[in-house]
Design a protein around this motif. Structure first.
Motif, PDB file in Angstrom:
ATOM      1  N   MET A 133      -7.698   5.721  -6.028  1.00  0.00           N
ATOM      2  CA  MET A 133      -7.922   4.283  -6.129  1.00  0.00           C
ATOM      3  C   MET A 133      -8.641   3.923  -7.428  1.00  0.00           C
ATOM      4  O   MET A 133      -8.336   2.915  -8.069  1.00  0.00           O
ATOM      5  CB  MET A 133      -8.734   3.777  -4.924  1.00  0.00           C
ATOM      6  N   ASN A 134      -9.611   4.766  -7.834  1.00  0.00           N
ATOM      7  CA  ASN A 134     -10.304   4.545  -9.105  1.00  0.00           C
ATOM      8  C   ASN A 134      -9.323   4.625 -10.277  1.00  0.00           C
ATOM      9  O   ASN A 134      -9.371   3.823 -11.212  1.00  0.00           O
ATOM     10  CB  ASN A 134     -11.419   5.577  -9.296  1.00  0.00           C
ATOM     11  N   PHE A 135      -8.450   5.612 -10.211  1.00  0.00           N
ATOM     12  CA  PHE A 135      -7.425   5.772 -11.242  1.00  0.00           C
ATOM     13  C   PHE A 135      -6.542   4.521 -11.311  1.00  0.00           C
ATOM     14  O   PHE A 135      -6.256   3.997 -12.391  1.00  0.00           O
ATOM     15  CB  PHE A 135      -6.584   7.006 -10.929  1.00  0.00           C
ATOM     16  N   ALA A 136      -6.138   4.033 -10.142  1.00  0.00           N
ATOM     17  CA  ALA A 136      -5.282   2.844 -10.094  1.00  0.00           C
ATOM     18  C   ALA A 136      -5.991   1.635 -10.696  1.00  0.00           C
ATOM     19  O   ALA A 136      -5.388   0.857 -11.443  1.00  0.00           O
ATOM     20  CB  ALA A 136      -4.873   2.558  -8.650  1.00  0.00           C
ATOM     21  N   GLU A 137      -7.274   1.479 -10.381  1.00  0.00           N
ATOM     22  CA  GLU A 137      -8.030   0.342 -10.913  1.00  0.00           C
ATOM     23  C   GLU A 137      -8.108   0.388 -12.433  1.00  0.00           C
ATOM     24  O   GLU A 137      -8.000  -0.641 -13.105  1.00  0.00           O
ATOM     25  CB  GLU A 137      -9.442   0.320 -10.319  1.00  0.00           C
ATOM     26  N   ILE A 138      -8.308   1.593 -12.977  1.00  0.00           N
ATOM     27  CA  ILE A 138      -8.416   1.729 -14.426  1.00  0.00           C
ATOM     28  C   ILE A 138      -7.106   1.357 -15.113  1.00  0.00           C
ATOM     29  O   ILE A 138      -7.090   0.636 -16.115  1.00  0.00           O
ATOM     30  CB  ILE A 138      -8.821   3.174 -14.807  1.00  0.00           C
ATOM     31  N   ILE A 139      -5.983   1.832 -14.598  1.00  0.00           N
ATOM     32  CA  ILE A 139      -4.724   1.573 -15.304  1.00  0.00           C
ATOM     33  C   ILE A 139      -4.172   0.181 -15.025  1.00  0.00           C
ATOM     34  O   ILE A 139      -3.228  -0.244 -15.698  1.00  0.00           O
ATOM     35  CB  ILE A 139      -3.653   2.645 -14.992  1.00  0.00           C
ATOM     36  N   ILE A 197       0.842  -1.205   0.000  1.00  0.00           N
ATOM     37  CA  ILE A 197       0.000   0.000   0.000  1.00  0.00           C
ATOM     38  C   ILE A 197       0.875   1.252   0.000  1.00  0.00           C
ATOM     39  O   ILE A 197       0.599   2.222  -0.708  1.00  0.00           O
ATOM     40  CB  ILE A 197      -0.954  -0.006   1.210  1.00  0.00           C
ATOM     41  N   GLU A 198       1.934   1.227   0.787  1.00  0.00           N
ATOM     42  CA  GLU A 198       2.851   2.370   0.810  1.00  0.00           C
ATOM     43  C   GLU A 198       3.483   2.583  -0.554  1.00  0.00           C
ATOM     44  O   GLU A 198       3.706   3.727  -0.985  1.00  0.00           O
ATOM     45  CB  GLU A 198       3.922   2.138   1.874  1.00  0.00           C
ATOM     46  N   LYS A 199       3.761   1.482  -1.261  1.00  0.00           N
ATOM     47  CA  LYS A 199       4.312   1.585  -2.609  1.00  0.00           C
ATOM     48  C   LYS A 199       3.301   2.206  -3.566  1.00  0.00           C
ATOM     49  O   LYS A 199       3.650   3.014  -4.423  1.00  0.00           O
ATOM     50  CB  LYS A 199       4.726   0.197  -3.116  1.00  0.00           C
ATOM     51  N   ILE A 200       2.032   1.797  -3.444  1.00  0.00           N
ATOM     52  CA  ILE A 200       0.978   2.369  -4.286  1.00  0.00           C
ATOM     53  C   ILE A 200       0.882   3.872  -4.050  1.00  0.00           C
ATOM     54  O   ILE A 200       0.748   4.667  -4.987  1.00  0.00           O
ATOM     55  CB  ILE A 200      -0.381   1.691  -3.997  1.00  0.00           C
ATOM     56  N   TRP A 201       0.952   4.268  -2.786  1.00  0.00           N
ATOM     57  CA  TRP A 201       0.874   5.694  -2.436  1.00  0.00           C
ATOM     58  C   TRP A 201       2.008   6.469  -3.105  1.00  0.00           C
ATOM     59  O   TRP A 201       1.799   7.517  -3.696  1.00  0.00           O
ATOM     60  CB  TRP A 201       0.948   5.854  -0.922  1.00  0.00           C
ATOM     61  N   GLU A 202       3.210   5.909  -2.991  1.00  0.00           N
ATOM     62  CA  GLU A 202       4.377   6.558  -3.578  1.00  0.00           C
ATOM     63  C   GLU A 202       4.225   6.658  -5.088  1.00  0.00           C
ATOM     64  O   GLU A 202       4.538   7.674  -5.712  1.00  0.00           O
ATOM     65  CB  GLU A 202       5.640   5.758  -3.222  1.00  0.00           C
ATOM     66  N   TYR A 203       3.717   5.622  -5.670  1.00  0.00           N
ATOM     67  CA  TYR A 203       3.506   5.529  -7.117  1.00  0.00           C
ATOM     68  C   TYR A 203       2.496   6.576  -7.609  1.00  0.00           C
ATOM     69  O   TYR A 203       2.731   7.276  -8.588  1.00  0.00           O
ATOM     70  CB  TYR A 203       3.029   4.114  -7.410  1.00  0.00           C
ATOM     71  N   LEU A 204       1.383   6.703  -6.880  1.00  0.00           N
ATOM     72  CA  LEU A 204       0.310   7.600  -7.316  1.00  0.00           C
ATOM     73  C   LEU A 204       0.633   9.077  -7.095  1.00  0.00           C
ATOM     74  O   LEU A 204      -0.074   9.942  -7.608  1.00  0.00           O
ATOM     75  CB  LEU A 204      -0.998   7.238  -6.605  1.00  0.00           C
ATOM     76  N   LYS A 205       1.684   9.367  -6.351  1.00  0.00           N
ATOM     77  CA  LYS A 205       2.086  10.762  -6.179  1.00  0.00           C
ATOM     78  C   LYS A 205       2.415  11.422  -7.521  1.00  0.00           C
ATOM     79  O   LYS A 205       2.284  12.635  -7.671  1.00  0.00           O
ATOM     80  CB  LYS A 205       3.316  10.844  -5.271  1.00  0.00           C
ATOM     81  N   ASN A 206       2.853  10.625  -8.480  1.00  0.00           N
ATOM     82  CA  ASN A 206       3.262  11.152  -9.775  1.00  0.00           C
ATOM     83  C   ASN A 206       2.149  11.137 -10.821  1.00  0.00           C
ATOM     84  O   ASN A 206       2.397  11.421 -11.988  1.00  0.00           O
ATOM     85  CB  ASN A 206       4.458  10.354 -10.310  1.00  0.00           C
ATOM     86  N   ALA A 207       0.937  10.790 -10.392  1.00  0.00           N
ATOM     87  CA  ALA A 207      -0.164  10.677 -11.352  1.00  0.00           C
ATOM     88  C   ALA A 207      -0.471  12.005 -12.045  1.00  0.00           C
ATOM     89  O   ALA A 207      -0.770  12.034 -13.239  1.00  0.00           O
ATOM     90  CB  ALA A 207      -1.414  10.142 -10.657  1.00  0.00           C
ATOM     91  N   LYS A 208      -0.402  13.113 -11.299  1.00  0.00           N
ATOM     92  CA  LYS A 208      -0.687  14.417 -11.908  1.00  0.00           C
ATOM     93  C   LYS A 208       0.300  14.747 -13.019  1.00  0.00           C
ATOM     94  O   LYS A 208      -0.042  15.400 -14.006  1.00  0.00           O
ATOM     95  CB  LYS A 208      -0.658  15.513 -10.846  1.00  0.00           C
ATOM     96  N   LYS A 209       1.538  14.331 -12.837  1.00  0.00           N
ATOM     97  CA  LYS A 209       2.573  14.652 -13.825  1.00  0.00           C
ATOM     98  C   LYS A 209       2.483  13.766 -15.058  1.00  0.00           C
ATOM     99  O   LYS A 209       2.605  14.243 -16.187  1.00  0.00           O
ATOM    100  CB  LYS A 209       3.964  14.485 -13.197  1.00  0.00           C
ATOM    101  N   PHE A 210       2.299  12.455 -14.840  1.00  0.00           N
ATOM    102  CA  PHE A 210       2.460  11.508 -15.938  1.00  0.00           C
ATOM    103  C   PHE A 210       1.187  10.769 -16.335  1.00  0.00           C
ATOM    104  O   PHE A 210       1.172  10.065 -17.341  1.00  0.00           O
ATOM    105  CB  PHE A 210       3.552  10.490 -15.575  1.00  0.00           C
ATOM    106  N   GLY A 211       0.110  10.920 -15.544  1.00  0.00           N
ATOM    107  CA  GLY A 211      -1.174  10.341 -15.915  1.00  0.00           C
ATOM    108  C   GLY A 211      -1.098   8.860 -16.248  1.00  0.00           C
ATOM    109  O   GLY A 211      -0.456   8.080 -15.549  1.00  0.00           O
ATOM    110  N   SER A 212      -1.738   8.481 -17.349  1.00  0.00           N
ATOM    111  CA  SER A 212      -1.817   7.063 -17.721  1.00  0.00           C
ATOM    112  C   SER A 212      -0.491   6.504 -18.206  1.00  0.00           C
ATOM    113  O   SER A 212      -0.384   5.295 -18.433  1.00  0.00           O
ATOM    114  CB  SER A 212      -2.881   6.865 -18.815  1.00  0.00           C
ATOM    115  N   LEU A 213       0.519   7.343 -18.357  1.00  0.00           N
ATOM    116  CA  LEU A 213       1.838   6.841 -18.726  1.00  0.00           C
ATOM    117  C   LEU A 213       2.547   6.168 -17.561  1.00  0.00           C
ATOM    118  O   LEU A 213       3.582   5.528 -17.756  1.00  0.00           O
ATOM    119  CB  LEU A 213       2.732   7.975 -19.257  1.00  0.00           C
ATOM    120  N   LEU A 214       2.019   6.312 -16.361  1.00  0.00           N
ATOM    121  CA  LEU A 214       2.603   5.605 -15.231  1.00  0.00           C
ATOM    122  C   LEU A 214       2.650   4.120 -15.541  1.00  0.00           C
ATOM    123  O   LEU A 214       1.714   3.574 -16.119  1.00  0.00           O
ATOM    124  CB  LEU A 214       1.772   5.825 -13.964  1.00  0.00           C
TER     125      LEU A 214
END
Length: 205
Positions: free
Chosen positions: A124-130, A51-68
């Motif tokens: 979480m919705n964003f994570a589920e989609i990608i 979960i902590e890894k997911i949190w760290e990962y999603l911090k960059n969602a604003k910058k890179f969006g679906s390219l994560l």
């Protein structure tokens, strides 16, 4: 999406319930006490760390969006980091099934939090989609030459999309193919340059 749905209704006599999962990367992942509360509901240290890894990962969602990179890839990175410390309690097949369940659990846990609940739920919705694989993937990607990218963006693309970093549209071509199932379809609006310029040879292949 709505137009496509209405066209389908024109060609069928049955009512088709349509659930539209529209998400954006415009959310904030709150850390500190909020993250600790969410993590504390799990006993397994592997899940807490994940979960902590997911949190760290999603911090960059604003910058890179679906390219994560796909969240499924986090398991491989997590496994590499854990090697030599102690064996994982769960194998890869377990984690692939568990990911969505964890994300749904988090949404239920924070649903009544007015201040930050909506932001985290959107994450979480964003994570589920990608995480998903799709029958059809369509996109009108941005066109941006690598020479015009910021240093941060250029580094991200080169690190995660080697051979697809000449132009941002080529990066999205790779990402959209990754989104599609093995027998799925990808439709994109792109320039024609990748069809004949030598530097796009691996994109063509």
């Amino acid at each position: 999406i709505l137009n496509l749905y209405l066209k389908v209704l024109d060609h069928t006599k049955k009512f088709i319930k349509c659930t539209i999962n529209v998400v954006s990367a415009d959310f904030n992942m709150f850390n500190g006490e909020r993250l600790r509360k969410i993590v504390s509901q799990y006993r397994d240290e592997e899940i807490k760390h994940f979960i902590e890894k997911i949190w760290e990962y999603l911090k960059n969602a604003k910058k890179f969006g679906s390219l994560l990179i796909n969240i499924n890839d986090l398991f491989e990175k997590f496994k590499e980091e854990s090697a030599g410390n102690k064996p994982l309690l769960f194998d890869k097949n377990y984690w692939e099934k568990k990911e969505i369940e964890i994300l749904e659990d988090i949404k239920k846990f924070i649903i009544n939090e007015k201040v930050y609940g909506q932001n985290i739920a959107q994450g979480m919705n964003f994570a589920e989609i990608i995480i998903g694989k799709y029958d059809i993937v369509v996109a009108n990607p941005p066109y941006l030459d690598s020479s015009d990218m910021t240093d941060e963006y250029k580094k991200f693309v080169r690190t995660n999309y080697k051979d697809f970093d000449k132009n941002l549209y080529a990066t999205f071509m790779k990402r959209c193919v990754d989104f599609a199932k093995s027998d799925g379809y990808v439709g994109m609006i792109t320039p024609q340059t990748f069809m004949f310029i030598s530097s796009y040879e691996k994109v063509r292949n």
